[in-house]
Design a protein around this motif. Structure first.
Motif, short mmCIF file in Angstrom:
data_model
loop_
_atom_site.label_atom_id
_atom_site.label_comp_id
_atom_site.label_asym_id
_atom_site.label_seq_id
_atom_site.Cartn_x
_atom_site.Cartn_y
_atom_site.Cartn_z
N UNK A 126 9.66 -42.21 10.23
CA UNK A 126 8.88 -43.34 10.33
C UNK A 126 8.89 -43.87 8.40
N UNK A 127 8.55 -43.04 8.32
CA UNK A 127 8.39 -43.49 6.73
C UNK A 127 10.05 -43.57 5.82
N UNK A 128 11.45 -42.77 6.52
CA UNK A 128 12.31 -43.23 6.49
C UNK A 128 13.48 -44.62 7.00
N UNK A 129 12.58 -44.76 8.35
CA UNK A 129 13.23 -45.65 8.34
C UNK A 129 12.75 -47.09 7.24
N UNK A 130 11.27 -47.02 6.99
CA UNK A 130 10.72 -48.06 6.67
C UNK A 130 11.56 -48.59 5.24
N UNK A 131 11.72 -47.54 4.96
CA UNK A 131 12.23 -46.85 3.17
C UNK A 131 14.02 -48.17 3.32
N UNK A 132 14.15 -48.04 4.91
CA UNK A 132 15.57 -48.62 4.97
C UNK A 132 16.01 -49.14 3.97
N UNK B 88 10.52 -52.76 1.22
CA UNK B 88 9.72 -51.97 2.88
C UNK B 88 8.33 -52.42 2.65
N UNK B 89 9.23 -52.56 4.50
CA UNK B 89 8.00 -53.97 5.61
C UNK B 89 6.74 -53.04 5.13
N UNK B 90 6.93 -52.20 5.29
CA UNK B 90 4.55 -51.65 5.23
C UNK B 90 4.83 -50.93 4.01
N UNK B 91 3.57 -51.71 3.80
CA UNK B 91 3.21 -51.38 1.93
C UNK B 91 1.56 -51.08 2.01
N UNK B 92 1.53 -49.71 1.11
CA UNK B 92 1.62 -48.79 0.87
C UNK B 92 2.87 -47.99 2.64
N UNK B 93 3.40 -46.67 2.24
CA UNK B 93 4.15 -46.09 3.34
C UNK B 93 2.72 -45.35 3.93
N UNK B 94 1.84 -45.22 3.06
CA UNK B 94 0.80 -44.16 2.80
C UNK B 94 0.02 -45.01 4.20
N UNK C 188 21.95 -45.76 13.42
CA UNK C 188 21.93 -47.66 12.24
C UNK C 188 20.35 -47.68 12.40
N UNK C 189 19.73 -47.35 13.56
CA UNK C 189 18.09 -47.68 12.91
C UNK C 189 17.18 -46.90 11.32
N UNK C 190 17.87 -45.37 11.61
CA UNK C 190 17.02 -45.02 10.65
C UNK C 190 18.10 -44.70 9.08
N UNK C 191 18.99 -44.63 9.06
CA UNK C 191 19.56 -44.62 8.43
C UNK C 191 20.43 -43.22 7.94
#
Ligand SMILES: Nc1ncnc2c1ncn2[C@@H]1O[C@H](COP(=O)(O)OP(=O)(O)OP(=O)(O)O)[C@@H](O)[C@H]1O
Ligand SMILES: [Mg+2]
Length: 299
Positions: free
Chosen positions: A181-187, A193-199, A290-293
């Motif tokens: 999910x963190x990988x998705x976030x940094x696509x 990044x939509x969610x910050x911080x990724x923590x 496509x979703x993840x990268x």
């Protein structure tokens, strides 16, 4: 063609730290420590954050290193946290140059100029580290927090223990799922990044991934993304109860943007799952890719 469960297994392992990366991270820790030792009395240093908990995604950027400062540096504790960050910054600029060093809210970033290729590979090298000045405070640490102008409590051991507990309660799949999910976030598709911080993703996963592991990645990811969308607007405190709320960087505009990206993500997941239901494995694989990268395998 690879099956979807095997593709997810491979994806999980693609996002796992390997020996070469760990060797490189240790080497960088020693190197940065050597420079900081010239200007500061450092009692000890260690690799921490998501890197040490195995919840760091790839490429390996911003690996956290705590530098625990000793008696000679005590004077910083009564000063604004920016003072010690500026001192770290100056010291690291001497070593690495202006372009490579950035002063951040709680740390100083050092970029090693490593190239990330189109498959998100770095030839097993760490792209950057965050050097965090820290003081021991009882059983915890205190680190600078420029956002509040105060020193902030933190305890990496508590975060690590909670991550281990969550992982075990979830069929040992929790850390792998957090990395995905963190990988998705940094696509890069999302821009910022939509969610910050990724923590924050990890903190939400501590509370939201419960009830055990159902056995399939696509279904678990679907359920987690539904919760992310529904609960991204809530307050999420530090799981150790010491630091600032982990959700405090998301203002209302950022929350609205994240909700809209998460809505789209939920639709994309439904489409991918539908392909599998119809037996269209190739389409399902491409939809997840496509979703993840690029770290999500097609074969
Ligand atoms: N608000 C907070 N209060 C207390 N401790 C925090 C807080 N935010 C972060 N930390 C601690 O500092 C560590 C480093 O913070 P950082 O934002 O780099 O998160 P991370 O978990 O390492 O995620 P990433 O993979 O993005 O680097 C966290 O892993 C956590 O242990
Ligand atoms: Mg980090």
């Amino acid at each position: 063609m690879i099956s979807l469960p095997d593709a997810f297994k491979k994806f999980k392992s693609n996002l796992e730290l390997n020996e070469k990366e760990r060797t490189n991270a240790s080497k960088r820790q020693i190197e940065v420590r050597k420079y900081l030792d010239q200007d500061f009395q450092i009692d000890r240093s260690f690799l921490t954050g998501s890197y040490a908990r195995w919840t760091k995604s790839k490429p390996l950027k911003d690996v956290d290193i705590f530098f625990v400062l000793g008696k000679d540096e005590e004077h910083y504790r009564s000063k604004h946290p920016d003072e010690v960050l500026t001192a770290f910054y100056n010291s690291l600029v001497d070593a690495y140059g202006n372009d490579a060093v950035t002063k951040q809210g709680r740390s100083v970033g050092v970029d090693f100029g490593v190239v990330v290729d189109s498959a998100d590979n770095t030839d097993y090298r760490v792209v950057s580290v965050d050097a965090v000045p820290a003081f021991v405070k009882g059983n915890n640490f205190e680190i600078p927090n420029n956002a509040t102008g105060q020193w902030m409590g933190t305890n990496p051991e508590i975060h690590a223990a909670k991550a281990v507990a969550a992982h075990q309660a979830y069929g040992n799949e929790w850390k792998g799922l957090v990395r995905m999910v963190k990988y998705w976030n940094q696509n890069p598709r999302h821009g910022e990044k939509p969610i910050k911080p990724s923590f924050l993703i990890e903190v939400m996963a501590m509370q939201c991934l419960y009830g055990g592991w159902s056995g399939t990645h696509d279904r678990e990811i679907q359920a987690f993304f539904a919760t992310l969308r529904d609960r991204i607007d809530e307050d999420w405190p530090d799981p150790a109860g010491l630091g600032a709320p982990v959700s405090d960087r998301m203002d209302s505009a950022m929350i609205a943007r994240a909700q809209s990206i998460l809505n789209q993500a939920n639709r994309d997941i439904a489409t991918a799952i539908n392909f599998s239901r119809q037996g269209k494995n190739g389409e399902a694989l491409s939809a997840w890719r496509n979703f993840f990268g690029p770290k999500f395998p097609l074969s």
